[in-house]
Write an enzyme that holds these catalytic residues in place. Structure first.
Site, PDB file in Angstrom:
ATOM      1  N   HIS A 153       0.855  -1.186   0.000  1.00  0.00           N
ATOM      2  CA  HIS A 153       0.000   0.000   0.000  1.00  0.00           C
ATOM      3  C   HIS A 153       0.891   1.235   0.000  1.00  0.00           C
ATOM      4  O   HIS A 153       1.620   1.484   0.963  1.00  0.00           O
ATOM      5  CB  HIS A 153      -0.904  -0.013   1.230  1.00  0.00           C
ATOM      6  N   GLY A 186       3.457   4.947   4.120  1.00  0.00           N
ATOM      7  CA  GLY A 186       2.977   5.651   5.301  1.00  0.00           C
ATOM      8  C   GLY A 186       1.579   5.208   5.659  1.00  0.00           C
ATOM      9  O   GLY A 186       0.883   4.548   4.870  1.00  0.00           O
ATOM     10  N   SER A 229      -2.428   5.342   6.498  1.00  0.00           N
ATOM     11  CA  SER A 229      -3.539   5.933   5.761  1.00  0.00           C
ATOM     12  C   SER A 229      -3.837   7.334   6.280  1.00  0.00           C
ATOM     13  O   SER A 229      -3.918   7.567   7.489  1.00  0.00           O
ATOM     14  CB  SER A 229      -4.774   5.044   5.903  1.00  0.00           C
ATOM     15  N   VAL A 285      -1.865   9.998   5.903  1.00  0.00           N
ATOM     16  CA  VAL A 285      -0.684  10.795   6.217  1.00  0.00           C
ATOM     17  C   VAL A 285      -0.343  11.784   5.104  1.00  0.00           C
ATOM     18  O   VAL A 285       0.410  12.736   5.313  1.00  0.00           O
ATOM     19  CB  VAL A 285       0.523   9.868   6.495  1.00  0.00           C
ATOM     20  N   LYS A 321       0.135  10.674   1.442  1.00  0.00           N
ATOM     21  CA  LYS A 321       0.941  10.088   0.349  1.00  0.00           C
ATOM     22  C   LYS A 321       0.444  10.569  -1.012  1.00  0.00           C
ATOM     23  O   LYS A 321       1.238  11.019  -1.850  1.00  0.00           O
ATOM     24  CB  LYS A 321       0.882   8.555   0.422  1.00  0.00           C
ATOM     25  N   ASP A 323      -2.012   3.973  -4.492  1.00  0.00           N
ATOM     26  CA  ASP A 323      -2.772   3.116  -3.580  1.00  0.00           C
ATOM     27  C   ASP A 323      -2.177   1.719  -3.446  1.00  0.00           C
ATOM     28  O   ASP A 323      -1.714   1.335  -2.384  1.00  0.00           O
ATOM     29  CB  ASP A 323      -4.247   3.030  -3.996  1.00  0.00           C
ATOM     30  N   ARG A 333      19.501  14.045  11.659  1.00  0.00           N
ATOM     31  CA  ARG A 333      19.665  15.423  11.204  1.00  0.00           C
ATOM     32  C   ARG A 333      20.906  15.612  10.331  1.00  0.00           C
ATOM     33  O   ARG A 333      21.068  16.637   9.693  1.00  0.00           O
ATOM     34  CB  ARG A 333      19.734  16.371  12.409  1.00  0.00           C
TER      35      ARG A 333
END
Length: 335
Positions: free
Chosen positions: A153, A168, A170, A172, A174, A192, A259
């Site tokens: 997915h 990621g 659902s 979020v 994408k 999807d 970072r």
């Protein structure tokens, strides 16, 4: 290449092989000239066999489960057996269950071979391609048919020539991120559900799991949109090698994010490891620009340049040189 063909798990038959719609340098130019009752036979092996030893009478290690390929040498020997009236080895060959026999150069088998194949209901196919060319094309196709696959997915996009798989949870963002990348001139491969195919044991190729609804996107609040109609054919492609995985996740203030870029992470699919980035999402962060930068940075890494490592080395050199100066200028003059 990733062809729109049935998966081996769904049983790949001789008829499926003939019906594969391939163009130009990938076309097999196959047609059936005999044994049509056996077109539903399953092809269970991605390998080919040249039955020269078999038709000469040596069946101890006959790879009958493979496609049997007949070139000029095999056909010349068949004609010799026909002229001598020695057809026992031919009839013996068809006592084994053979997926099909393919003749290259538009060659045709002998009458006895035809009769034996018809009696055994073994398909006999013909192509105008030369043996070497046909073999390489067929091996590429069969390697795709029998290659391991899995569906995930996510969203697959091409950014600056790099295949990036966006993962990621659902909701979020994408699809919204991919839509912004398309708006910025990049291309959508699949949304999807992405089907991943492992080719040659170390290369991951991604494509849409469903060709009918491919290149459509679901945007919450907007619905289903057709990327091809909205942005044109420049905004899509059917398949792409996956070279980078980007995982989007909600910003977690308690989590320490990398970072400097010194920590290398990988995602594994079908036993193949792909570089992975974890990008936190929160209001104000321009995720599409970050992904564009990540794509360019990954291309630099493949060219042998690593920005994070160079930065780290420069810092170490600066610290060492600064420490040396401090020691030198901190000493009192003895003279």
């Amino acid at each position: 290449m990733f062809y729109d063909i049935p998966m081996a798990e769904k049983q790949f038959t001789v008829l499926d092989l003939i019906d594969i719609d391939l163009k130009e340098h990938n076309s097999l130019n196959l047609h059936c000239i005999g044994g049509r009752k056996g077109l539903s036979r399953e092809i269970a092996s991605p390998d080919l066999n040249h039955p020269g030893l078999a038709i000469s009478g040596f069946y101890n290690i006959f790879a009958h489960q493979r496609i049997q390929l007949f070139g000029r040498g095999e056909v010349a020997y068949l004609n010799k057996l026909e002229a001598e009236g020695n057809q026992d080895t031919i009839r013996q060959m068809f006592t084994y269950i053979i997926p099909c026999c393919i003749f290259t150069y538009n060659l045709t088998p002998t009458r006895t071979f035809f009769e034996a194949a018809e009696a055994a209901e073994c398909p006999v196919l013909q192509t105008d391609l030369e043996t070497a060319d046909f073999s390489s094309r067929l091996m590429r196709i069969l390697s795709n048919v029998f290659a391991p696959r899995q569906s995930v997915h996510g969203v697959l996009v091409e950014v600056y020539g790099l295949g990036i798989l966006i993962l990621g949870d659902s909701g979020v963002g994408k699809s919204e991120t991919a839509l912004e990348l398309i708006e910025r001139g990049h291309r959508l491969v699949a949304d999807d559900v992405v089907e991943i195919l492992c080719v040659n044991g170390n290369t991951l190729i991604g494509a849409g799991a469903n060709k009918i609804i491919g290149h459509h996107m679901e945007i919450r609040g907007l619905g289903i949109i057709n990327i091809t109609h909205l942005f044109g054919v420049r905004a899509i492609r059917d398949q792409k090698r996956i070279q980078l995985v980007v995982k989007l996740e909600e910003w977690d203030s308690s989590k320490m994010y990398d970072r400097l870029g010194m920590e290398e992470k990988f995602a594994e699919f079908l036993g193949v490891s792909i570089p992975k980035l974890e990008i936190p999402v929160k209001p104000g962060r321009n995720i599409p620009i970050i992904i564009e930068t990540a794509a360019m940075n990954e291309r630099l890494k493949k060219m042998g340049y690593n920005s994070a490592r160079e930065f780290n080395q420069n810092i170490l050199k600066w610290i060492e040189s600064d420490a040396t100066r401090s020691v030198y200028f901190g000493q009192d003059d003895i003279i």
